[in-house]
Structure formats: C-alpha cells, structure tokens
Scaffold this motif. Structure first.
Motif, mmCIF file in Angstrom:
data_model
loop_
_atom_site.group_PDB
_atom_site.id
_atom_site.type_symbol
_atom_site.label_atom_id
_atom_site.label_comp_id
_atom_site.label_asym_id
_atom_site.label_seq_id
_atom_site.Cartn_x
_atom_site.Cartn_y
_atom_site.Cartn_z
ATOM 1 N N GLY A 8 0.779 -1.230 0.000
ATOM 2 C CA GLY A 8 0.000 0.000 0.000
ATOM 3 C C GLY A 8 0.811 1.280 0.000
ATOM 4 O O GLY A 8 0.254 2.371 -0.100
ATOM 5 N N GLY A 9 2.107 1.151 0.131
ATOM 6 C CA GLY A 9 2.937 2.341 0.095
ATOM 7 C C GLY A 9 2.932 2.964 -1.295
ATOM 8 O O GLY A 9 2.468 2.371 -2.265
ATOM 9 N N ARG A 19 -3.571 3.924 2.400
ATOM 10 C CA ARG A 19 -3.897 2.867 3.344
ATOM 11 C C ARG A 19 -2.875 1.743 3.192
ATOM 12 O O ARG A 19 -2.748 1.166 2.106
ATOM 13 N N LEU A 20 -2.185 1.482 4.258
ATOM 14 C CA LEU A 20 -1.215 0.397 4.277
ATOM 15 C C LEU A 20 -1.878 -0.868 4.803
ATOM 16 O O LEU A 20 -2.717 -0.798 5.700
ATOM 17 N N SER A 21 -1.466 -1.987 4.252
ATOM 18 C CA SER A 21 -1.958 -3.277 4.713
ATOM 19 C C SER A 21 -0.802 -4.114 5.231
ATOM 20 O O SER A 21 0.323 -4.014 4.736
ATOM 21 N N CYS A 22 -1.122 -4.939 6.204
ATOM 22 C CA CYS A 22 -0.146 -5.855 6.805
ATOM 23 C C CYS A 22 -0.794 -7.226 6.811
ATOM 24 O O CYS A 22 -1.709 -7.468 7.590
ATOM 25 N N ALA A 23 -0.325 -8.105 5.952
ATOM 26 C CA ALA A 23 -0.907 -9.429 5.827
ATOM 27 C C ALA A 23 0.027 -10.472 6.415
ATOM 28 O O ALA A 23 1.250 -10.418 6.203
ATOM 29 N N THR A 69 -5.248 6.204 11.486
ATOM 30 C CA THR A 69 -6.076 5.257 12.215
ATOM 31 C C THR A 69 -5.585 3.849 11.925
ATOM 32 O O THR A 69 -4.927 3.609 10.896
ATOM 33 N N ILE A 70 -5.889 2.938 12.833
ATOM 34 C CA ILE A 70 -5.449 1.565 12.692
ATOM 35 C C ILE A 70 -6.635 0.643 12.889
ATOM 36 O O ILE A 70 -7.541 0.935 13.673
ATOM 37 N N SER A 71 -6.631 -0.459 12.172
ATOM 38 C CA SER A 71 -7.708 -1.436 12.296
ATOM 39 C C SER A 71 -7.152 -2.806 11.927
ATOM 40 O O SER A 71 -6.016 -2.928 11.442
ATOM 41 N N LEU A 81 -3.332 0.339 8.250
ATOM 42 C CA LEU A 81 -2.985 1.648 8.798
ATOM 43 C C LEU A 81 -3.439 2.682 7.780
ATOM 44 O O LEU A 81 -2.942 2.702 6.650
ATOM 45 N N GLN A 82 -4.405 3.481 8.174
ATOM 46 C CA GLN A 82 -4.916 4.536 7.310
ATOM 47 C C GLN A 82 -4.151 5.821 7.603
ATOM 48 O O GLN A 82 -4.164 6.320 8.739
ATOM 49 N N LEU A 83 -3.512 6.341 6.580
ATOM 50 C CA LEU A 83 -2.705 7.547 6.725
ATOM 51 C C LEU A 83 -3.439 8.710 6.061
ATOM 52 O O LEU A 83 -3.623 8.711 4.838
#
Length: 126
Positions: A8-9, A19-23, A69-71, A81-83
């Motif tokens: 997402g970078g 919005r970054l994602s961490c899978a 924000t983080i979810s 991670l919403q930037l």
C-alpha cells in the motif's frame, strides 16, 4: 515460517491519504498485537501505531495522533494503517510487526516484536 507482508505504500502529495496493509497468512494472527513502525533516512525508528490482538485497544505516536487510524480484520489475517493528512515528514519506510502480549493491549515497543515485515515505502511530496 511466519511471513508478514506490507503493501500500500507509494507516492502522494501533502494532504493526501494512503492505506497500508499488513498481511500475515498462515499465522495465528488473532493471538498477536500488530504494531506499525517507520524509519526515515538518517532518523531513528519510530513507533507509529499499534492495535491489540482483538482490535479493542490501540495506541498512536504523538506525531500521527488525529491523522492516522489503525484497524484489523482477524478473519483475513490483515491489519491496516490509514494515513490521512499526510505531511512530507511522514516520508519513511513503514514496517509492520507482531508481538504477543498477555491481555488485549499493545505497545509501541520494537523490542517486544517477534516478527517483522520488510517494509513499504511512503513518500509525501510538498
């Protein structure tokens, strides 16, 4: 082998959003808190945000409070991670990490992390 993969970078102008994602496939994701760190060239690593294993608790670094924000979605083994309102000083490599805690809390503590991703670059231009 545990794998954590960030995505997402990218490049965005100041004021924009990403919005970054961490899978973390094949991982007991819901047993771990997820923390995002970032590191800019020539600067120390900084804890950005974390979310507890159930998603009921979160923390933010002072520099991003009110903007990020983080979810997480445990069914998808993914955290986000919403930037928002990005600034040039947000430019950095962003890393996702996983830590196991007793309880549902989380901490912006790099030494607590058991697993790390390889990062995704965020570039914010003015």
């Amino acid at each position: 082998e545990v794998q954590i993969v960030e995505s997402g970078g990218g490049s965005v102008q100041a004021g924009g959003s990403l919005r970054l994602s961490c899978a973390a496939p094949g991982f007991t994701f819901d047993e771990y808190a997820i923390t995002w760190f970032r590191q800019a060239p020539g600067k120390e690593r900084e804890g950005v945000s974390c979310i507890g294993s159930s998603g009921s608790s979160a923390r933010f670094g002072d520099s991003v409070k009110g903007r990020f924000t983080i979810s997480r979605d445990n069914a998808k083994n993914t955290a986000y991670l919403q930037l928002n309102s990005l600034k040039p000083e947000d430019t950095a490599d962003y890393y996702c990490a996983a830590a196991r805690y007793v309880g549902l809390g989380c901490y912006l503590a790099p030494n607590d992390q058991a697993y790390w991703g390889k990062g995704t670059l965020v570039t914010v231009s003015s």
